[in-house]
Scaffold this active site. Sequence first.
Site, PDB file in Angstrom:
ATOM      1  N   THR A   1      -5.960 -11.468   3.755  1.00  0.00           N
ATOM      2  CA  THR A   1      -7.071 -11.232   3.073  1.00  0.00           C
ATOM      3  C   THR A   1      -8.425 -12.186   2.326  1.00  0.00           C
ATOM      4  O   THR A   1      -9.220 -11.610   2.132  1.00  0.00           O
ATOM      5  CB  THR A   1      -6.365 -10.755   1.277  1.00  0.00           C
ATOM      6  OG1 THR A   1      -5.842 -11.158   1.196  1.00  0.00           O
ATOM      7  CG2 THR A   1      -5.086  -9.034   1.738  1.00  0.00           C
TER       8      THR A   1
ATOM      9  N   GLY B   1     -11.470  -3.308   3.443  1.00  0.00           N
ATOM     10  CA  GLY B   1     -11.171  -1.916   4.694  1.00  0.00           C
ATOM     11  C   GLY B   1     -10.633  -1.997   5.973  1.00  0.00           C
ATOM     12  O   GLY B   1     -11.003  -1.175   6.328  1.00  0.00           O
TER      13      GLY B   1
ATOM     14  N   VAL C   1       2.854  13.816  -3.907  1.00  0.00           N
ATOM     15  CA  VAL C   1       1.668  15.219  -3.037  1.00  0.00           C
ATOM     16  C   VAL C   1       0.145  14.817  -2.820  1.00  0.00           C
ATOM     17  O   VAL C   1       0.238  15.561  -2.905  1.00  0.00           O
ATOM     18  CB  VAL C   1       2.650  16.169  -3.437  1.00  0.00           C
ATOM     19  CG1 VAL C   1       4.036  16.580  -3.040  1.00  0.00           C
ATOM     20  CG2 VAL C   1       1.949  16.546  -4.781  1.00  0.00           C
TER      21      VAL C   1
ATOM     22  N   ALA D   1      -4.081  -8.247  -3.430  1.00  0.00           N
ATOM     23  CA  ALA D   1      -3.680  -6.839  -4.047  1.00  0.00           C
ATOM     24  C   ALA D   1      -5.145  -5.729  -4.470  1.00  0.00           C
ATOM     25  O   ALA D   1      -6.141  -6.172  -4.467  1.00  0.00           O
ATOM     26  CB  ALA D   1      -3.017  -6.516  -5.373  1.00  0.00           C
TER      27      ALA D   1
ATOM     28  N   HIS E   1      -4.850  -2.015  -5.548  1.00  0.00           N
ATOM     29  CA  HIS E   1      -3.366  -0.994  -6.246  1.00  0.00           C
ATOM     30  C   HIS E   1      -4.994   0.306  -6.734  1.00  0.00           C
ATOM     31  O   HIS E   1      -5.634   0.182  -8.050  1.00  0.00           O
ATOM     32  CB  HIS E   1      -3.045  -1.185  -7.695  1.00  0.00           C
ATOM     33  CG  HIS E   1      -1.705  -1.509  -7.146  1.00  0.00           C
ATOM     34  ND1 HIS E   1      -1.356  -2.623  -8.202  1.00  0.00           N
ATOM     35  CD2 HIS E   1      -2.179  -2.407  -5.847  1.00  0.00           C
ATOM     36  CE1 HIS E   1      -0.927  -3.731  -7.175  1.00  0.00           C
ATOM     37  NE2 HIS E   1      -0.560  -3.939  -5.503  1.00  0.00           N
TER      38      HIS E   1
ATOM     39  N   LYS F   1       2.070   2.618  -5.377  1.00  0.00           N
ATOM     40  CA  LYS F   1       2.394   1.410  -6.231  1.00  0.00           C
ATOM     41  C   LYS F   1       1.167   1.772  -7.602  1.00  0.00           C
ATOM     42  O   LYS F   1       2.126   1.891  -8.311  1.00  0.00           O
ATOM     43  CB  LYS F   1       2.447  -0.011  -6.464  1.00  0.00           C
ATOM     44  CG  LYS F   1       3.612  -0.966  -5.708  1.00  0.00           C
ATOM     45  CD  LYS F   1       3.707  -1.878  -4.788  1.00  0.00           C
ATOM     46  CE  LYS F   1       2.306  -2.535  -4.319  1.00  0.00           C
ATOM     47  NZ  LYS F   1       1.624  -2.391  -3.391  1.00  0.00           N
TER      48      LYS F   1
ATOM     49  N   ASP G   1       0.715  -1.411   0.162  1.00  0.00           N
ATOM     50  CA  ASP G   1       0.001  -0.167   0.143  1.00  0.00           C
ATOM     51  C   ASP G   1       1.045   1.310  -0.313  1.00  0.00           C
ATOM     52  O   ASP G   1       0.484   2.195   0.971  1.00  0.00           O
ATOM     53  CB  ASP G   1      -1.015   0.007   1.372  1.00  0.00           C
ATOM     54  CG  ASP G   1      -1.529  -0.947   0.939  1.00  0.00           C
ATOM     55  OD1 ASP G   1      -2.285  -1.826  -0.215  1.00  0.00           O
ATOM     56  OD2 ASP G   1      -2.166  -1.923   2.218  1.00  0.00           O
TER      57      ASP G   1
ATOM     58  N   LYS H   1      -0.637   4.212  -8.336  1.00  0.00           N
ATOM     59  CA  LYS H   1      -0.385   5.525  -8.660  1.00  0.00           C
ATOM     60  C   LYS H   1       1.258   5.446  -8.941  1.00  0.00           C
ATOM     61  O   LYS H   1       0.631   6.178 -10.692  1.00  0.00           O
ATOM     62  CB  LYS H   1      -1.004   6.357  -7.800  1.00  0.00           C
ATOM     63  CG  LYS H   1      -0.158   7.790  -7.940  1.00  0.00           C
ATOM     64  CD  LYS H   1      -0.401   9.147  -7.171  1.00  0.00           C
ATOM     65  CE  LYS H   1       0.869  10.171  -7.572  1.00  0.00           C
ATOM     66  NZ  LYS H   1       1.036  10.712  -6.903  1.00  0.00           N
TER      67      LYS H   1
ATOM     68  N   GLN I   1       2.207  -6.356  -3.123  1.00  0.00           N
ATOM     69  CA  GLN I   1       2.238  -6.268  -2.108  1.00  0.00           C
ATOM     70  C   GLN I   1       3.660  -5.348  -1.903  1.00  0.00           C
ATOM     71  O   GLN I   1       4.257  -4.597  -2.243  1.00  0.00           O
ATOM     72  CB  GLN I   1       2.712  -7.591  -1.241  1.00  0.00           C
ATOM     73  CG  GLN I   1       0.876  -9.030  -1.083  1.00  0.00           C
ATOM     74  CD  GLN I   1       0.690  -8.913  -2.438  1.00  0.00           C
ATOM     75  OE1 GLN I   1       1.954  -9.841  -3.650  1.00  0.00           O
ATOM     76  NE2 GLN I   1      -0.819  -8.969  -2.849  1.00  0.00           N
TER      77      GLN I   1
HETATM   78  P1  GDP Z   1      -1.315   0.582  -3.288  1.00  0.00           P
HETATM   79  O1  GDP Z   1      -1.392  -1.189  -2.808  1.00  0.00           O
HETATM   80  O2  GDP Z   1       0.673   0.176  -3.416  1.00  0.00           O
HETATM   81  O3  GDP Z   1      -0.618   0.417  -5.131  1.00  0.00           O
HETATM   82  O4  GDP Z   1      -1.715   1.720  -2.513  1.00  0.00           O
HETATM   83  P2  GDP Z   1      -3.144   1.776  -2.630  1.00  0.00           P
HETATM   84  O5  GDP Z   1      -3.244   2.634  -3.481  1.00  0.00           O
HETATM   85  O6  GDP Z   1      -3.468   0.655  -1.240  1.00  0.00           O
HETATM   86  O7  GDP Z   1      -3.119   2.852  -0.918  1.00  0.00           O
HETATM   87  C1  GDP Z   1      -2.386   3.887  -1.322  1.00  0.00           C
HETATM   88  C2  GDP Z   1      -3.280   5.071  -1.195  1.00  0.00           C
HETATM   89  O8  GDP Z   1      -2.448   6.625  -1.070  1.00  0.00           O
HETATM   90  C3  GDP Z   1      -4.177   5.317  -2.168  1.00  0.00           C
HETATM   91  O9  GDP Z   1      -5.470   5.350  -1.754  1.00  0.00           O
HETATM   92  C4  GDP Z   1      -4.620   6.422  -3.334  1.00  0.00           C
HETATM   93  O10 GDP Z   1      -4.801   7.129  -3.661  1.00  0.00           O
HETATM   94  C5  GDP Z   1      -3.523   7.269  -1.711  1.00  0.00           C
HETATM   95  N1  GDP Z   1      -1.651   7.829  -2.537  1.00  0.00           N
HETATM   96  C6  GDP Z   1      -0.646   7.397  -2.912  1.00  0.00           C
HETATM   97  N2  GDP Z   1      -0.005   8.369  -3.773  1.00  0.00           N
HETATM   98  C7  GDP Z   1      -0.165   9.353  -3.018  1.00  0.00           C
HETATM   99  C8  GDP Z   1       0.059  10.439  -2.591  1.00  0.00           C
HETATM  100  O11 GDP Z   1       1.341  11.431  -3.107  1.00  0.00           O
HETATM  101  N3  GDP Z   1      -0.488  11.858  -1.503  1.00  0.00           N
HETATM  102  C9  GDP Z   1      -1.535  11.275  -1.045  1.00  0.00           C
HETATM  103  N4  GDP Z   1      -2.286  11.870   0.120  1.00  0.00           N
HETATM  104  N5  GDP Z   1      -2.898   9.843  -1.099  1.00  0.00           N
HETATM  105  C10 GDP Z   1      -2.284   9.064  -2.348  1.00  0.00           C
HETATM  106  P1  IMO Z   2      -1.156  -3.929  -2.314  1.00  0.00           P
HETATM  107  O1  IMO Z   2      -0.567  -4.584  -4.050  1.00  0.00           O
HETATM  108  C1  IMO Z   2      -0.715  -4.397   2.843  1.00  0.00           C
HETATM  109  C2  IMO Z   2      -1.272  -8.918   3.352  1.00  0.00           C
HETATM  110  C3  IMO Z   2      -2.507  -9.502   4.665  1.00  0.00           C
HETATM  111  C4  IMO Z   2      -1.381 -10.187   5.541  1.00  0.00           C
HETATM  112  C5  IMO Z   2      -0.268 -11.081   4.323  1.00  0.00           C
HETATM  113  C6  IMO Z   2      -0.900 -11.565   4.154  1.00  0.00           C
HETATM  114  O2  IMO Z   2      -2.240  -3.655  -1.993  1.00  0.00           O
HETATM  115  O3  IMO Z   2      -0.028  -3.188  -1.739  1.00  0.00           O
HETATM  116  P2  IMO Z   2      -3.054 -12.349   1.858  1.00  0.00           P
HETATM  117  O4  IMO Z   2      -3.757 -12.508   1.538  1.00  0.00           O
HETATM  118  O5  IMO Z   2      -1.933 -12.065   0.954  1.00  0.00           O
HETATM  119  O6  IMO Z   2      -2.242 -14.428   2.755  1.00  0.00           O
HETATM  120  O7  IMO Z   2      -2.027 -12.032   3.696  1.00  0.00           O
HETATM  121  O8  IMO Z   2      -0.203 -10.054   3.403  1.00  0.00           O
HETATM  122  N1  IMO Z   2      -1.096  -8.570   2.546  1.00  0.00           N
HETATM  123  C7  IMO Z   2      -1.165  -6.464   1.868  1.00  0.00           C
HETATM  124  N2  IMO Z   2      -1.023  -5.676   2.413  1.00  0.00           N
HETATM  125  N3  IMO Z   2      -0.604  -4.508   0.844  1.00  0.00           N
HETATM  126  C8  IMO Z   2      -1.411  -5.974   0.276  1.00  0.00           C
HETATM  127  O9  IMO Z   2      -1.543  -5.560  -1.054  1.00  0.00           O
HETATM  128  C9  IMO Z   2      -1.664  -6.737   0.853  1.00  0.00           C
HETATM  129  N4  IMO Z   2      -2.115  -8.062   0.260  1.00  0.00           N
HETATM  130  C10 IMO Z   2      -1.683  -8.797   1.094  1.00  0.00           C
HETATM  131  O10 IMO Z   2      -3.129  -8.303   5.097  1.00  0.00           O
HETATM  132  O11 IMO Z   2      -0.979  -9.436   6.340  1.00  0.00           O
HETATM  133 MG    MG Z   3      -3.013  -1.136  -1.934  1.00  0.00          MG
END
Ligand code: GDP
Ligand code: IMO
Ligand code: MG
Length: 427
Positions: A128, A301, A413, A39, A41, A16, A13, A18, A223
Amino acid sequence: MTASVILGAQWGDEGKGKITDRLSRTADMVVRYQGGNNAGHTVVVDGERFALSLIPSGVLYPNVTPVIGNGCVVDPAVLIEEMAALRARGVDPSRLRLSANAHLIMPYHRKLDMVMERFLGKQQIGTTKRGIGPAYMDKFSRFGIRVQDLFDPKIFRQKLEVAVKDKNKQLMKVYNQLPLDVDEIADEYLGYADLLFEHVTDTSLLVWEAIRDGRNVLFEGAQGTLLDIDHGTYPFVTSSSPTAGGACTGAGIGPTAIDRVIGVAKAYISRVGTGPFPTELHDEVGEKMVQIGGEYGVVTGRRRRCGWLDAVALRYAVRVNGLTELALTKIDVLSHFPTLKIATAYDSLGERYTEFPRQQRVLYNCHPVYEELEGWTVDISEVRRYADLPAAARRYIERVEELAGIPVTIVGVGADREATLERSPGE
Ligand code: GDP
Ligand code: IMO
Ligand code: MG
């Protein structure tokens, strides 16, 4: 043209999705190499939010061929639904290519993920519950069913019968569950074959041809480094290899094909699920990070645990991935904190650690050693040039570079695609 890996430098999270979307403007192909619909994203375009789980984040650009590589595990119902959802929003996913060798997530994988977690009680990983771990277990124990099997009903059925017999024993005798029915699963899964047929191919060859022809190829990790099955905080990890080496096995390319390895790191750090987390904050500062950063999982969530940036873990990510550069996201969230901290070492069990500890016991007892930096407390979300950032924000970023030993080439940002600063060398 280059081949670049974009991967999570923390516990997932990091943003990646973005960063991948942003770099997709000039890309020809974006390849997911591991994980599945665990995942989530996020890509935000002009305020419109897309949450992608299996489909690579480059899909929003018509110039990109999105590819799901052999290293991924695919829940076909989820994939079909994700394609339909994109179509309904005007995005054409017909260019998607899916590896014939990717493994399928089956109903018994989801069920086992659920009951195995329940069985672990307090020791649970906090997965998850998408069936990821059990699907990879079957892959490695050679019980797996692959995407290509969908197109050979006889073989599919044979494999399914063997698998279901084994799983039903486990489900009934160990976990006290009702057995699953082979016919029902076969009907459901063989029904997906027609819908997926046009997408399925030898993606290793496809990716190799793109690299050979000098195209711009991105590999999008899911991840993060600390969730890696080998290099993460085992057993509180996922069941695949998000680290850079995973891009080779999970896409079917050699390491010499890769030019850049971009680590995506949040300007602070978060984790969902259980497991050690040295800089975790249990106070109002941590709560503020959750609220301002909107730190709730895209997939489940769940509230994400938050803390200050951990430079020990970051240096570890630089090392195990051979990172060439960093994308530092969500720096705008730090605008709300007058004083910032970065962990530069850990104290644990009477010793000081500057390298990420190899022993779980040491990691669990870590007390971070912090360095304090001055905050900037002005809104930076509209800034679009690195030079226009407040001096304190630039100092923070440059300190991260020093501690990591590699340049920060991209700064986030804001959540929107445009809220990204790309730095030119020397800026
Ligand atoms: P990922 O799994 O690595 O793709 O990341 P996620 O989408 O799960 O979580 C990143 C969260 O941060 C999302 O809600 C994005 O919209 C938000 N986000 C990403 N880059 C930025 C940033 O530079 N600033 C802010 N405020 N939010 C960001
Ligand atoms: P993205 O790609 C954050 C975490 C789960 C749990 C562990 C194992 O959005 O960054 P799993 O279901 O993979 O067997 O769960 O890994 N986990 C993540 N945490 N971002 C993710 O994906 C994740 N995918 C799995 O919360 O701790
Ligand atoms: Mg994520």
